[in-house]
Design a protein around this motif. Structure first.
Motif, PDB file in Angstrom:
ATOM      1  N   GLY A   1       0.772  -1.227   0.000  1.00 11.69           N
ATOM      2  CA  GLY A   1       0.000   0.000   0.000  1.00 11.69           C
ATOM      3  C   GLY A   1       0.804   1.278   0.000  1.00 11.69           C
ATOM      4  N   LYS A   2       2.114   1.161  -0.183  1.00 11.49           N
ATOM      5  CA  LYS A   2       2.964   2.351  -0.136  1.00 11.49           C
ATOM      6  C   LYS A   2       3.763   2.493  -1.423  1.00 11.49           C
ATOM      7  CE  LYS A   2       3.504   2.585   4.866  1.00 11.49           C
ATOM      8  NZ  LYS A   2       4.480   2.720   5.986  1.00 11.49           N
ATOM      9  N   GLU A   3       4.316   3.668  -1.591  1.00  2.82           N
ATOM     10  CA  GLU A   3       5.175   3.921  -2.740  1.00  2.82           C
ATOM     11  C   GLU A   3       6.532   3.248  -2.535  1.00  2.82           C
ATOM     12  OE1 GLU A   3       2.423   5.967  -4.790  1.00  2.82           O
ATOM     13  OE2 GLU A   3       4.502   5.994  -5.487  1.00  2.82           O
ATOM     14  N   ARG A   4       7.206   2.978  -3.637  1.00  2.00           N
ATOM     15  CA  ARG A   4       8.583   2.483  -3.566  1.00  2.00           C
ATOM     16  C   ARG A   4       9.454   3.555  -2.918  1.00  2.00           C
ATOM     17  NH1 ARG A   4      10.940   0.844  -9.194  1.00  2.00           N
ATOM     18  NH2 ARG A   4      10.304   3.013  -9.543  1.00  2.00           N
ATOM     19  N   GLU A   5      10.339   3.142  -2.034  1.00  3.36           N
ATOM     20  CA  GLU A   5      11.185   4.116  -1.358  1.00  3.36           C
ATOM     21  C   GLU A   5      12.648   3.702  -1.387  1.00  3.36           C
ATOM     22  OE1 GLU A   5      10.352   4.571   2.805  1.00  3.36           O
ATOM     23  OE2 GLU A   5      10.678   2.457   3.255  1.00  3.36           O
ATOM     24  N   PHE A   6      13.483   4.678  -1.335  1.00  2.00           N
ATOM     25  CA  PHE A   6      14.927   4.476  -1.308  1.00  2.00           C
ATOM     26  C   PHE A   6      15.356   3.875   0.028  1.00  2.00           C
ATOM     27  CE2 PHE A   6      19.331   5.188  -1.908  1.00  2.00           C
ATOM     28  CZ  PHE A   6      19.830   5.770  -0.760  1.00  2.00           C
ATOM     29  N   VAL A   7      16.271   2.925  -0.038  1.00  2.00           N
ATOM     30  CA  VAL A   7      16.840   2.321   1.164  1.00  2.00           C
ATOM     31  C   VAL A   7      18.324   2.668   1.291  1.00  2.00           C
ATOM     32  CG1 VAL A   7      17.350   0.155   2.356  1.00  2.00           C
ATOM     33  CG2 VAL A   7      15.178   0.425   1.118  1.00  2.00           C
ATOM     34  N   SER A   8      19.093   2.362   0.247  1.00  2.00           N
ATOM     35  CA  SER A   8      20.531   2.578   0.324  1.00  2.00           C
ATOM     36  C   SER A   8      21.121   2.549  -1.073  1.00  2.00           C
ATOM     37  CB  SER A   8      21.174   1.489   1.188  1.00  2.00           C
ATOM     38  OG  SER A   8      22.552   1.706   1.369  1.00  2.00           O
ATOM     39  N   ALA A   9      22.270   3.176  -1.241  1.00  2.00           N
ATOM     40  CA  ALA A   9      22.956   3.166  -2.532  1.00  2.00           C
ATOM     41  C   ALA A   9      24.460   3.154  -2.304  1.00  2.00           C
ATOM     42  CB  ALA A   9      22.554   4.378  -3.371  1.00  2.00           C
ATOM     43  N   ILE A  10      25.157   2.648  -3.308  1.00  2.00           N
ATOM     44  CA  ILE A  10      26.607   2.520  -3.197  1.00  2.00           C
ATOM     45  C   ILE A  10      27.250   2.819  -4.538  1.00  2.00           C
ATOM     46  CG2 ILE A  10      26.520   0.020  -3.682  1.00  2.00           C
ATOM     47  CD1 ILE A  10      28.828  -0.280  -1.610  1.00  2.00           C
ATOM     48  N   GLY A  11      28.346   3.555  -4.498  1.00  2.00           N
ATOM     49  CA  GLY A  11      29.055   3.889  -5.709  1.00  2.00           C
ATOM     50  C   GLY A  11      29.768   2.687  -6.301  1.00  2.00           C
ATOM     51  N   ARG A  12      30.349   2.903  -7.448  1.00  2.00           N
ATOM     52  CA  ARG A  12      30.937   1.815  -8.227  1.00  2.00           C
ATOM     53  C   ARG A  12      31.987   1.026  -7.462  1.00  2.00           C
ATOM     54  NH1 ARG A  12      33.371   4.542 -13.203  1.00  2.00           N
ATOM     55  NH2 ARG A  12      34.048   2.412 -13.631  1.00  2.00           N
ATOM     56  N   PHE A  13      32.749   1.700  -6.618  1.00  2.00           N
ATOM     57  CA  PHE A  13      33.824   1.010  -5.910  1.00  2.00           C
ATOM     58  C   PHE A  13      33.636   1.041  -4.401  1.00  2.00           C
ATOM     59  CE2 PHE A  13      35.918   0.092  -9.724  1.00  2.00           C
ATOM     60  CZ  PHE A  13      35.799   1.193 -10.552  1.00  2.00           C
TER      61      PHE A  13
ATOM     62  N   THR B   1       9.006  -4.472   6.701  1.00  2.00           N
ATOM     63  CA  THR B   1       8.343  -5.432   5.825  1.00  2.00           C
ATOM     64  C   THR B   1       8.079  -4.811   4.460  1.00  2.00           C
ATOM     65  OG1 THR B   1       7.304  -6.639   7.640  1.00  2.00           O
ATOM     66  CG2 THR B   1       6.240  -6.771   5.482  1.00  2.00           C
ATOM     67  N   ALA B   2       8.567  -5.463   3.417  1.00  2.00           N
ATOM     68  CA  ALA B   2       8.445  -4.918   2.064  1.00  2.00           C
ATOM     69  C   ALA B   2       9.049  -5.900   1.076  1.00  2.00           C
ATOM     70  CB  ALA B   2       9.177  -3.576   1.951  1.00  2.00           C
TER      71      ALA B   2
END
Length: 124
Positions: free
Chosen positions: A42-54, A91-92
């Motif tokens: 029931g919710k929008e997709r949300e950002f959790v984490s990101a990591i650069g190329r290295f 939960t997702a």
């Protein structure tokens, strides 16, 4: 385009831990910045984490900071998300994503390669 497959989801109780994996094929992930997103019912997709190329650049959503750790092993063409102190709010369905290039993004629209997702369910 790189193909992404998530694994490691499951059902667990509050306070538990899981490690998600995102295995890539059809390309070398060292060419891609990568991220994790989630969509709760029931919710929008949300950002959790990101990591650069290295791995030198990492970002976290405030809701997971201090509990989740993103990492990558370019030699294994795999990205990970270690999740600790899980609660029902986590939960997702968790999705990994990748975008070619040198910048690391928190916005889903910047990513053009997506996995199918893995379900994480945390019971109280």
């Amino acid at each position: 385009q790189v193909q992404l497959v998530e694994s490691g989801g499951g059902l667990l109780h509050t306070g538990g831990s899981l490690r998600l994996s995102c295995a890539a094929s059809g390309g070398t992930i060292s060419s891609y910045a990568m991220g994790w997103f989630r969509r709760a019912p029931g919710k929008e997709r949300e950002f959790v984490s990101a990591i650069g190329r290295f791995g030198s650049t990492v970002y976290y959503a405030d809701s997971v900071k201090g509990r989740f750790t993103i990492s990558r092993d370019n030699a294994r063409n795999t990205m990970y998300l270690q999740m600790n102190s899980l609660n029902p709010g986590d939960t997702a369905v968790y999705y990994c994503a990748a975008v070619r290039g040198g910048l690391t993004y928190r916005t889903a629209g910047q990513y053009d390669n997506w996995g199918q997702g893995t379900q994480v369910t945390v019971s109280s």
